[in-house]
Design an enzyme around this catalytic site. Structure first.
Site, PDB file in Angstrom:
ATOM      1  N   GLU A 189     -16.934  12.246  -9.379  1.00 41.13           N
ATOM      2  CA  GLU A 189     -16.133  10.854  -8.792  1.00 41.13           C
ATOM      3  C   GLU A 189     -17.141   9.711  -8.951  1.00 41.13           C
ATOM      4  OE1 GLU A 189     -11.993  12.037  -6.696  1.00 41.13           O
ATOM      5  OE2 GLU A 189     -14.297  12.546  -5.479  1.00 41.13           O
ATOM      6  N   ASP A 228      -2.054 -19.355  -3.054  1.00 41.72           N
ATOM      7  CA  ASP A 228      -1.751 -20.407  -3.730  1.00 41.72           C
ATOM      8  C   ASP A 228      -2.099 -21.266  -4.010  1.00 41.72           C
ATOM      9  OD1 ASP A 228      -2.229 -21.743  -1.376  1.00 41.72           O
ATOM     10  OD2 ASP A 228      -1.012 -20.546  -0.522  1.00 41.72           O
TER      11      ASP A 228
END
Ligand code: DGJ
Length: 735
Positions: free
Chosen positions: A613, A533
């Site tokens: 990777e 928020d």
């Protein structure tokens, strides 16, 4: 001046670059809302119509005018019990038992800048900021309300709040104090609200307003995964690119309520603020209560337009300017890599492997303190568990810095385990009703942050750790909803203040720590995005978006979050495949593209990666650093509609000068012989020419935005594309 008061008509006009907000106090002193929307010339009082709707009574002074009723007129801050039967903005209990509030205009002032609320996060303001303060009074209730309207012209934002003062000799109890209320007398609206749950936050739901009341909110003592304090009212036909949209966002992290009421004549009222359930604030004579800020914005350019205004305001006026333009390192977090099972050597092995892939910060998550080897014990005991680590935190942080990396540490300050030294010593520091057993969640209780001694203890305990290690970053977690919100430090008649005082205590602790450690970056977190928020963003410029790190789920979560909050605030990491929350397998390529639309980091065991990777991660990190400015400061656009029915999700960033754009698309459902994924770009300069990096293709901005761009078909689940368009000086004849 962007705020004007027209003496002759009594109309107040608040102007932003593209919007106008108007109101006036009428002959009875009622503050009427006149208009909010596109910027226009002149006054809009002509929109007000009076009629006797029956069962809508008249204020005493208007008793012979049956067309005048508080129940039917559009107002700025609705009272209660005085003939307006729609949701009220304010409710107060007097010592005589009366609950009626009927506010009338008593004066106003216009000034540069703004008044900063005490102890709350707020929208900061700059040289263009101006404020209109309108004072309303109800002498019978002994209440004065100062309505604050602060204008942020270039962001097209108006920030509202209310200051309630007891102007009587007696004690008042505030039962409800919304940050604002506003009436929309005309129009057909949809509401978009953002619901969710742990591991799936801020999912937009678009619904028609209904006759009667709709309400969204949280009673959890936190803004919550379940209902974000942000709602949009938009035209029924509004899309991402067209239509009128109004937004309301609270700068608050506690319980909140958003009410949307459509009355007998179709007029819509929006009220938002601290949740009144359980709230009761004693106001002694002369005292003032300040509500949190509410950020209002209007865009006539659809939902993307509205989002852009909120993103800009949050980046420029809510987040701490000390973080602006700072290139944050890509981080690796230990949580999904090790959970509680680690020692310093393991963490150092992670750090070395991560450093070799270009990652710049190691974050040690939960489990480094007290007797914390699982989630049953230790919260509250912020003392380094050197036996578990095998060294001090100072040593570990030095060794990580020796690798050329920075270091971060996890805390969950507002919580306590029953199995902790802190709880054994201070059981009354946990929120709990007398004579009752508390609700327990994740084996923990909630500390009473309304108590100054609790805040002081946490401050000292955290400083003790931060002072003895080199720590550049703190992850601030909050892993349960609040219940039994009873403080042993407050008298019975003040228990209704505990929940809000709790938030004030948390904000105080954050402020004090940031004051003492000005270079510290605090990432907010609450079991993922349970406190995502604007209040937390005032202190924490980034917030962990969700505990769900699955890239395909994250497409929804990050997209939903983007309606109100900027991408640079969204904590997002590449995690392992199969994913720990869903078991889904998604390529590293797609995981990287999704996580890059956020703060970007990794949350996996680097020792379990193949050489291939590792090579790909090295490239991803380089790529992120290359695009970080564009992603963090650029304008973000959603390119696929909510419920548009597409089998892909696409979004883009455009640099502030529109010379560069980054477009990402992820296929969410692979289909045999399906249609080509197709998008229209946004935000480009129509007359500029853009080259697709790595190709000879040059297109005009107009072509990309109107004729659009199609992607080749892909094979396999969850393929992704990322396109980088760069403006060229030269003109090209054919596209
Ligand atoms: C919840 C957070 O969201 C996770 O990332 C992790 O920090 C755990 N808490 C640790 O307990």
């Amino acid at each position: 001046m962007n705020i004007q008061f027209h003496e002759a008509s009594g109309v107040f006009s608040l102007n932003t670059a593209h919007t106008l907000y108007q109101m006036k106090a009428d002959s009875t002193g009622v503050l009427l809302h006149l208009y909010y929307g596109h910027r226009l010339e002149g006054e809009t009082e002509y929109r007000i119509r009076y009629t006797d709707r029956g069962f809508s009574g008249n204020p005493y002074e208007m008793r012979s005018n049956r067309g005048y009723s508080l129940d039917t007129l559009p107002q700025e801050y609705s009272g209660s019990g005085s003939g307006d039967y729609r949701p009220s903005a304010v409710q107060v209990l007097g010592e005589n038992g009366s609950r009626t509030v009927d506010l009338r205009y008593a004066g106003h002032r216009i000034f540069r800048g703004r008044e900063v609320p005490q102890g709350l996060p707020y929208v900061r303001g700059n040289e263009e900021t101006e404020t209109l303060e309108i004072t309303l009074q109800d002498p019978a209730a002994g209440l004065e309300v100062r309505l604050m309207y602060t204008v942020f012209p270039s962001c097209d934002v108006i920030v509202r709040s209310a200051h309630l003062t007891n102007i009587s000799e007696k004690t008042l109890t505030i039962l409800k104090a919304a940050s604002f209320s506003m009436d929309f007398p005309y129009g057909n609206f949809d509401v978009i609200h953002f619901h969710g749950r742990h591991c799936m936050e801020r999912i937009p739901e678009r619904i028609r307003t209904v006759r009667g009341q709709m309400s969204f909110g949280s009673r959890r003592g936190m803004s919550s995964h379940h209902s974000n304090p942000f709602v949009i009212l938009c035209d029924r036909h509004a899309t991402e690119t067209t239509g009128a949209c109004f937004g309301s966002m609270l700068v608050y992290s506690g319980s909140h309520l958003e009410e949307i009421d459509t009355d007998q004549a179709g007029s819509v009222r929006l009220v938002s603020g601290i949740h009144p359930d359980g709230f009761a604030w004693q106001l002694k004579s002369g005292e003032t209560f300040e509500t949190p800020d509410a950020v209002l914005s209007f865009s006539g350019d659809g939902l993307n337009g509205l989002s852009g205004q909120y993103h800009r305001l949050i980046r420029e006026q809510i987040m701490d300017p000390r973080y602006r333009g700072v290139k944050q390192p890509v981080l690796i977090n230990s949580w999904e890599a090790a959970y509680f099972d680690f020692d310093a050597e393991k963490i150092l092995r992670f750090a070395r492997a991560a450093r070799d892939m270009g990652i710049g910060m190691l974050v040690l998550d939960d489990g480094w303190f007290g007797a914390r080897n699982d989630d049953t014990a230790g919260l509250g005991d912020w003392v380094v568990n050197e036996a578990k680590l095998g060294c001090s935190m100072g040593e570990l942080s030095d060794r990580i810095h020796d690798l050329g990396m920075t270091f971060g540490l996890w805390f969950e300050p507002e919580m306590v385990n029953e199995d902790s030294d802190l709880f054994r010593k201070h059981p009354d520091w946990a929120l709990c009703d007398p004579d009752r057993r508390p609700v327990v969640a994740r084996n923990q209780l909630v500390l009473d942050m309304s108590r100054q001694d609790v805040v002081d203890y946490l401050y000292q305990a955290m400083c003790e750790v931060l002072d003895h290690a080199r720590i550049e970053y703190v992850k601030w977690d909050f892993n349960r909803s609040v219940a039994n919100c009873y403080s042993h430090a407050l008298p019975p008649e003040r228990q209704g203040e505990t929940a809000h005082r709790f938030m004030l205590g948390t904000y105080q602790l954050l402020s004090r720590l940031l004051e003492r450690y000005p270079g510290l970056l605090i990432e907010g977190c609450s079991g993922g995005g349970g406190r995502f928020d604007a209040g937390m963003l005032f202190y924490c410029p980034q917030i962990w978006c969700s505990d769900d790190t699955d890239a395909i789920e994250r497409l929804e979560i990050q997209r939903g979050t983007s309606y109100g909050y900027p991408v640079c605030a969204m904590g997002s990491h590449v995690s392992a495949a199969p994913n720990h929350q869903t078991g889904r397998v998604v390529s590293l390529h797609t995981r990287g593209i999704v996580a890059q639309s956020g703060t970007f980091g990794y949350e996996l065991n680097p020792e379990q990666l193949s050489e291939e990777e590792k090579k790909e991660i090295r490239q991803q990190v380089e790529m992120y650093y290359r695009y970080a400015g564009l992603i963090r400061e650029g304008t973000y656009y959603r390119l696929t509609e909510l419920d548009g029915g597409e089998d892909y999700c696409a979004w883009m960033f455009v640099s502030p000068e529109r010379k560069e754009a980054l477009v990402s698309l992820t296929v969410t459902h692979a289909r045999a012989n399906g249609p080509f994924p197709f998008i229209r770009l946004q935000g480009l300069e129509e007359h500029m020419w853009y080259r697709l990096e790595g190709t000879d293709l040059v297109c005009s901005g107009a072509a990309l935005m109107h004729a659009g761009y199609s992607f080749p078909l892909t094979f396999g689940e969850y393929a992704s594309h990322q396109l980088h368009w760069i403006a060229e000086d030269r003109r090209k004849e054919n596209v």
